[in-house]
Design a protein around this motif. Structure first.
Motif, PDB file in Angstrom:
ATOM      1  N   ILE A  30       0.979   7.141   4.708  1.00 50.02           N
ATOM      2  CA  ILE A  30       1.369   5.735   4.688  1.00 50.02           C
ATOM      3  C   ILE A  30       1.209   5.110   6.075  1.00 50.02           C
ATOM      4  O   ILE A  30       1.095   3.884   6.201  1.00 50.02           O
ATOM      5  CB  ILE A  30       2.795   5.527   4.145  1.00 50.02           C
ATOM      6  CG1 ILE A  30       3.839   6.182   5.050  1.00 50.02           C
ATOM      7  CG2 ILE A  30       2.907   6.051   2.731  1.00 50.02           C
ATOM      8  CD1 ILE A  30       5.286   5.938   4.595  1.00 50.02           C
ATOM      9  N   ILE A  31       1.176   5.938   7.111  1.00 53.10           N
ATOM     10  CA  ILE A  31       0.928   5.426   8.466  1.00 53.10           C
ATOM     11  C   ILE A  31      -0.493   4.882   8.551  1.00 53.10           C
ATOM     12  O   ILE A  31      -0.736   3.791   9.077  1.00 53.10           O
ATOM     13  CB  ILE A  31       1.148   6.537   9.506  1.00 53.10           C
ATOM     14  CG1 ILE A  31       2.599   7.015   9.489  1.00 53.10           C
ATOM     15  CG2 ILE A  31       0.758   6.061  10.902  1.00 53.10           C
ATOM     16  CD1 ILE A  31       2.834   8.289  10.275  1.00 53.10           C
ATOM     17  N   ARG A  33       0.834  -1.215   0.000  1.00 52.18           N
ATOM     18  CA  ARG A  33       0.000   0.000   0.000  1.00 52.18           C
ATOM     19  C   ARG A  33       0.864   1.259   0.000  1.00 52.18           C
ATOM     20  O   ARG A  33       0.575   2.234  -0.692  1.00 52.18           O
ATOM     21  CB  ARG A  33      -0.908   0.020   1.228  1.00 52.18           C
ATOM     22  CG  ARG A  33      -2.164  -0.831   1.121  1.00 52.18           C
ATOM     23  CD  ARG A  33      -2.997  -0.626   2.381  1.00 52.18           C
ATOM     24  NE  ARG A  33      -4.254  -1.363   2.341  1.00 52.18           N
ATOM     25  CZ  ARG A  33      -5.165  -1.300   3.310  1.00 52.18           C
ATOM     26  NH1 ARG A  33      -4.936  -0.561   4.386  1.00 52.18           N
ATOM     27  NH2 ARG A  33      -6.290  -1.972   3.209  1.00 52.18           N
ATOM     28  N   CYS A  34       1.932   1.257   0.806  1.00 56.52           N
ATOM     29  CA  CYS A  34       2.792   2.442   0.902  1.00 56.52           C
ATOM     30  C   CYS A  34       3.481   2.724  -0.426  1.00 56.52           C
ATOM     31  O   CYS A  34       3.659   3.886  -0.808  1.00 56.52           O
ATOM     32  CB  CYS A  34       3.824   2.264   2.017  1.00 56.52           C
ATOM     33  SG  CYS A  34       4.828   0.771   1.881  1.00 56.52           S
ATOM     34  N   VAL A  35       3.865   1.669  -1.129  1.00 60.48           N
ATOM     35  CA  VAL A  35       4.528   1.837  -2.426  1.00 60.48           C
ATOM     36  C   VAL A  35       3.549   2.424  -3.439  1.00 60.48           C
ATOM     37  O   VAL A  35       3.853   3.382  -4.157  1.00 60.48           O
ATOM     38  CB  VAL A  35       5.077   0.489  -2.938  1.00 60.48           C
ATOM     39  CG1 VAL A  35       5.694   0.649  -4.320  1.00 60.48           C
ATOM     40  CG2 VAL A  35       6.100  -0.069  -1.959  1.00 60.48           C
ATOM     41  N   ARG A  36       2.346   1.871  -3.493  1.00 62.83           N
ATOM     42  CA  ARG A  36       1.343   2.346  -4.456  1.00 62.83           C
ATOM     43  C   ARG A  36       0.875   3.758  -4.121  1.00 62.83           C
ATOM     44  O   ARG A  36       0.590   4.556  -5.009  1.00 62.83           O
ATOM     45  CB  ARG A  36       0.154   1.387  -4.488  1.00 62.83           C
ATOM     46  CG  ARG A  36       0.456   0.084  -5.239  1.00 62.83           C
ATOM     47  CD  ARG A  36      -0.691  -0.896  -5.152  1.00 62.83           C
ATOM     48  NE  ARG A  36      -0.762  -1.520  -3.838  1.00 62.83           N
ATOM     49  CZ  ARG A  36      -1.885  -1.886  -3.240  1.00 62.83           C
ATOM     50  NH1 ARG A  36      -3.051  -1.635  -3.818  1.00 62.83           N
ATOM     51  NH2 ARG A  36      -1.854  -2.475  -2.066  1.00 62.83           N
ATOM     52  N   PHE A  37       0.805   4.082  -2.834  1.00 63.90           N
ATOM     53  CA  PHE A  37       0.422   5.443  -2.458  1.00 63.90           C
ATOM     54  C   PHE A  37       1.407   6.459  -3.030  1.00 63.90           C
ATOM     55  O   PHE A  37       1.013   7.495  -3.567  1.00 63.90           O
ATOM     56  CB  PHE A  37       0.359   5.585  -0.938  1.00 63.90           C
ATOM     57  CG  PHE A  37       0.178   7.011  -0.486  1.00 63.90           C
ATOM     58  CD1 PHE A  37      -1.086   7.580  -0.467  1.00 63.90           C
ATOM     59  CD2 PHE A  37       1.266   7.785  -0.109  1.00 63.90           C
ATOM     60  CE1 PHE A  37      -1.257   8.905  -0.077  1.00 63.90           C
ATOM     61  CE2 PHE A  37       1.104   9.103   0.285  1.00 63.90           C
ATOM     62  CZ  PHE A  37      -0.169   9.665   0.300  1.00 63.90           C
ATOM     63  N   GLY A  38       2.699   6.149  -2.902  1.00 68.67           N
ATOM     64  CA  GLY A  38       3.702   7.085  -3.387  1.00 68.67           C
ATOM     65  C   GLY A  38       3.576   7.355  -4.869  1.00 68.67           C
ATOM     66  O   GLY A  38       3.605   8.513  -5.306  1.00 68.67           O
ATOM     67  N   THR A  39       3.420   6.327  -5.654  1.00 68.02           N
ATOM     68  CA  THR A  39       3.382   6.508  -7.107  1.00 68.02           C
ATOM     69  C   THR A  39       2.037   7.032  -7.596  1.00 68.02           C
ATOM     70  O   THR A  39       1.982   7.793  -8.557  1.00 68.02           O
ATOM     71  CB  THR A  39       3.683   5.172  -7.818  1.00 68.02           C
ATOM     72  OG1 THR A  39       2.764   4.175  -7.367  1.00 68.02           O
ATOM     73  CG2 THR A  39       5.092   4.709  -7.525  1.00 68.02           C
TER      74      THR A  39
END
Length: 782
Positions: A192-193, A151-157
């Motif tokens: 991301i938290i 999820r954190c990776v997809r949020f960034g992009t």
């Protein structure tokens, strides 16, 4: 529409949806970790496996498209067995540290393990351990807990627009990590938290301070920018411990900027002012409220009698509530003067007489990501409006053409169709070029007041491309950002933006700087719309005998700090109503402790004109009082009528009887304003944008935010050609001069800047002694 049956419930849903979408529609919960409604489908956790009739194996609900007549079973023995199998694999390497995990009590893995986990593990081998990652001062890591939901990776992009994290390795050697051991520097990083379903990513400022079940929750609204993000303020022992997003699709969706999320640390700053203070014989002494207010009332009466009411001025910050701004202007006008203004960073007020209403966004916030064409004028968008930047980024992802006229060329993390990066003194000329060529492309006639200015103007290729872009598309917007509103020719920019919007059929909008940039107009805390009085610049250029400061720290909040300090130091009386001890200790005579937004009830009117009220989340600290109460009592002590309010709600009802902005009060149009000139000056100009974490008093005192890269000390940036002309080496120290004002800072090369520009941030302690945020400037070797 397709018919589908889920656990015996027949429903019809639009084609193209997934089983997860259909289940949500009928209220059937399917366990999941990697799925999130705002992110792309990854289908890598497999926790959402369900049974589909005639399918050879369990299917992931998040990634399986529905088909007509499909039958799905989410609670069958077959489905539950598959889900329990996945849970067993997830728990194999997961540490048993729930008692010390900050995610405890709000952990998806913890919750689902109760229903789908076994009473004991069959895995007897040694569990893996993953080295922690340093993501910066805001996000703490315990990566051994990570279940690789990405999820954190997809949020960034997909949301933040920048890929700062990724996954490396395979199998149990997989790790989520930042690239090349970098920290996470996105202005939206704290999300991301919330997205992390386990305790791998937690809040570093909140770490080990409270358990989730110890916290009481209060609804609130962010005071930091014009969006008005909805907040869930979490409290323990009358102290704000954490701030989380309160979902509102029309405003902030389910996201928060880091400024909104972590600024609560400033509420508990050691600089909090908790008792009234009066300066006597050059020394500050603490007094009770009665003595302080009597001192203020008597002082204002004497100054009015000796010098007239016009010798008193009031400066407010637009981060204060509507109720407070309304009572401040009522107090001033009760004294007999209209000298009250909340536009402290505005430089040019020549269009005030032509304003027909309060400048606003011009459309609902939720429509920004549906635009086809955008022209943004003068904005450090990601710093000033992180979540509006996100919405515009989504519009570009969907095919919108984004055009930019700006003095700086920061990375907006989106595709820019056309841009004109010009010096501040050339921005009016640039807009005139766009207007001239736009009239040609659209076949429309320029207003008569503009025709003489553009008769002989040369149009360059970049500006012609911007005009061509705006001449196409259906849903368009011309938006003026903070930097445009602080510009020394703001009125001309406004007028030309209006012409461009009319020629292109676009909506003209303003990105409100603060929570009540619109609310200040509605409350009457600006000297416009027939309300006579001096604006903030005039009040400081021609000093008053007395000043009332409401939440304002003029040394950091005004457009010309050195001028502001001189004016305040020359006054006979300065009353600072503030939540903090600040530089007013040097120039004020009275300090009155007022409550920040978490300690009072109030209302913010967002940049889209949305009225949002809230109540206090904690009791006022010490002897702090809500500012509306202070102004109410002060008005009564001065013998003024109309101050008999018992509650903040009563004040709001007096101004907004229907809890909404009056019809016609929001209007971006200028009536009969003439652009003075489009000539380009040769002077070297300062670009003094407001840094993200220096925007208001609370954020400045948030310790964790001040440790981020975005809060680093300002440097003077110039392009390499200008640096060579000055004979200065990048990285050296220079003396910056603005009139009599001086500051010594480090110089840095930035070849994206236009010629004759010095980019040097304002609203910072290192540059607080300088002059206008967009004034003439010079550099010399220190």
């Amino acid at each position: 529409m397709l018919e589908i049956e889920i656990d015996g419930n027949k429903i019809a849903i639009p084609a193209g949806g997934t089983i997860m979408d259909a289940a949500a529609q009928v209220g059937v919960y399917i366990p999941h970790f990697c799925y999130h409604k705002k992110l792309s489908i990854a289908a890598n956790c497999r926790m959402c496996l369900v049974q589909v009739e005639k399918a050879a194996k369990p299917m992931p609900a998040c990634a399986t498209p529905i088909t007509d007549g499909m039958k799905v079973f989410t609670k069958s023995d077959y489905a539950v067995k598959a889900q329990k199998g996945v849970m067993e694999f997830l728990l194999i390497n997961h540490p048993l540290d729930c008692p010390i995990c900050d995610q405890g009590g709000e952990c998806s893995l913890q919750d689902l393990a109760v229903g789908y986990g076994g009473s004991a593990s069959r895995y007897q081998e040694v569990k893996r351990v993953v080295k922690e990652k340093d993501l910066g001062p805001l996000v703490s890591t315990d990566m051994t807990r990570c279940i690789h939901c990405t999820r954190c990776v997809r949020f960034g992009t997909e949301i933040a627009g920048i890929m700062e994290m990724g996954q490396v390795g395979r199998g149990e050697h997989s790790e989520i990590m930042p690239f090349i051991n970098k920290t996470i520097d996105s202005e939206l990083s704290g999300n991301i938290i919330d997205l992390c379903p386990v305790g791998a990513l937690t809040s570093k400022p909140f770490r080990y301070t409270a358990r989730s079940w110890e916290l009481s929750r209060r609804r609130s609204v962010s005071p930091h920018d014009g969006l008005g993000s909805n907040l869930a303020v979490q409290v323990k022992n009358n102290r704000v411990m954490r701030v989380l997003p309160l979902e509102n699709e029309a405003v902030n969706e389910c996201w928060l900027s880091d400024k909104d999320r972590f600024s609560y640390e400033g509420l508990n700053s050691e600089q909090r002012l908790t008792k009234p203070m009066v300066k006597q014989d050059g020394k500050w002494i603490e007094v009770d409220w009665q003595a302080a207010l009597e001192y203020v009332a008597n002082g204002l009466k004497q100054i009015r009698e000796l010098h007239g009411a016009d010798s008193i001025g009031a400066l407010a910050t637009p981060h204060q509530t509507v109720e407070e701004l309304y009572l401040l202007q009522k107090l001033m006008r009760g004294l007999g003067t209209g000298n009250v203004d909340a536009r402290l960073r505005q430089t040019d007020f020549t269009s005030d007489t032509a304003l027909t209403g309060a400048p606003w966004l011009g459309m609902p916030v939720a429509e920004l990501d549906k635009l086809d064409r955008v022209l943004l004028i003068g904005s450090t968008l990601r710093q000033d409006h992180p979540l509006l930047a996100h919405r515009l980024r989504q519009a570009v992802k969907h095919g919108a053409q984004f055009n930019l006229v700006n003095p700086v060329d920061d990375d907006l993390l989106m595709k820019i169709a056309n841009k004109a990066i010009v010096a501040p003194q050339a921005m009016v000329n640039t807009l005139a070029q766009i207007a001239a060529t736009l009239a040609t492309h659209t076949g429309k006639t320029l207003p008569a007041t503009v025709v003489p200015l553009v008769a002989d103007i040369a149009v360059n290729a970049e500006n012609d491309a911007i005009a061509l872009s705006l001449s196409s598309g259906e849903r368009k917007a011309v938006l003026l950002g903070n930097m445009a509103q602080h510009h020394m020719q703001y009125a001309d920019l406004h007028a030309l933006a209006q012409v461009i919007a009319e020629l292109s059929g676009a909506t003209l909008g303003f990105l409100g700087e603060a929570a009540n940039s619109v609310g200040a107009y509605i409350a009457g805390a600006v000297p416009v719309s027939g309300k006579a009085g001096l604006n903030s610049a005039a009040m400081l250029a021609t000093p008053r005998k007395a000043y009332l400061l409401l939440g304002a720290e003029p040394e950091l909040d005004s457009q010309n700090p050195s001028q502001a300090i001189r004016a305040l130091q020359s006054a006979d009386m300065v009353v600072a109503m503030s939540a903090y001890k600040h530089a007013a200790l040097d120039y004020a005579d009275v300090l009155l402790p007022i409550a920040p937004f978490t300690e009072t009830a109030g209302t913010f009117i967002s940049t889209e004109g949305r009225v949002q009220s809230f109540n206090g989340a904690v009791k006022p600290l010490g002897e702090t009082r809500p500012a509306w109460k202070v102004l109410r009592v002060l008005g009564t002590m001065l013998g003024l009528n109309g101050f008999a309010y018992d509650t903040a709600e009563a004040v709001r009802q007096a101004l907004l009887p229907h809890d909404e902005v009056p019809a016609g009060a929001l209007n971006n149009s200028l009536s009969s304003f003439k652009v003075a000139s489009v000539a380009v000056a040769d002077a070297v100009m300062r670009i003094g944008e407001v840094p993200m974490y220096q925007a208001d008093a609370i954020v400045r005192r948030a310790e964790s935010l001040q440790k981020t890269h975005n809060a680093e000390a300002p440097v003077a940036q110039v392009n390499s050609a200008m640096l060579a002309n000055l004979g200065i080496v990048s990285g050296g120290m220079v003396t910056v001069k603005q009139g009599e004002a001086r500051a010594v800072v480090r110089v840095q090369v930035n070849d994206s800047l236009p010629q004759n520009c010095v980019r040097l941030a304002s609203s910072h302690a290192h540059t607080a002694g300088l002059g206008a945020v967009m004034g003439e400037i010079s550099l010399e070797r220190a």
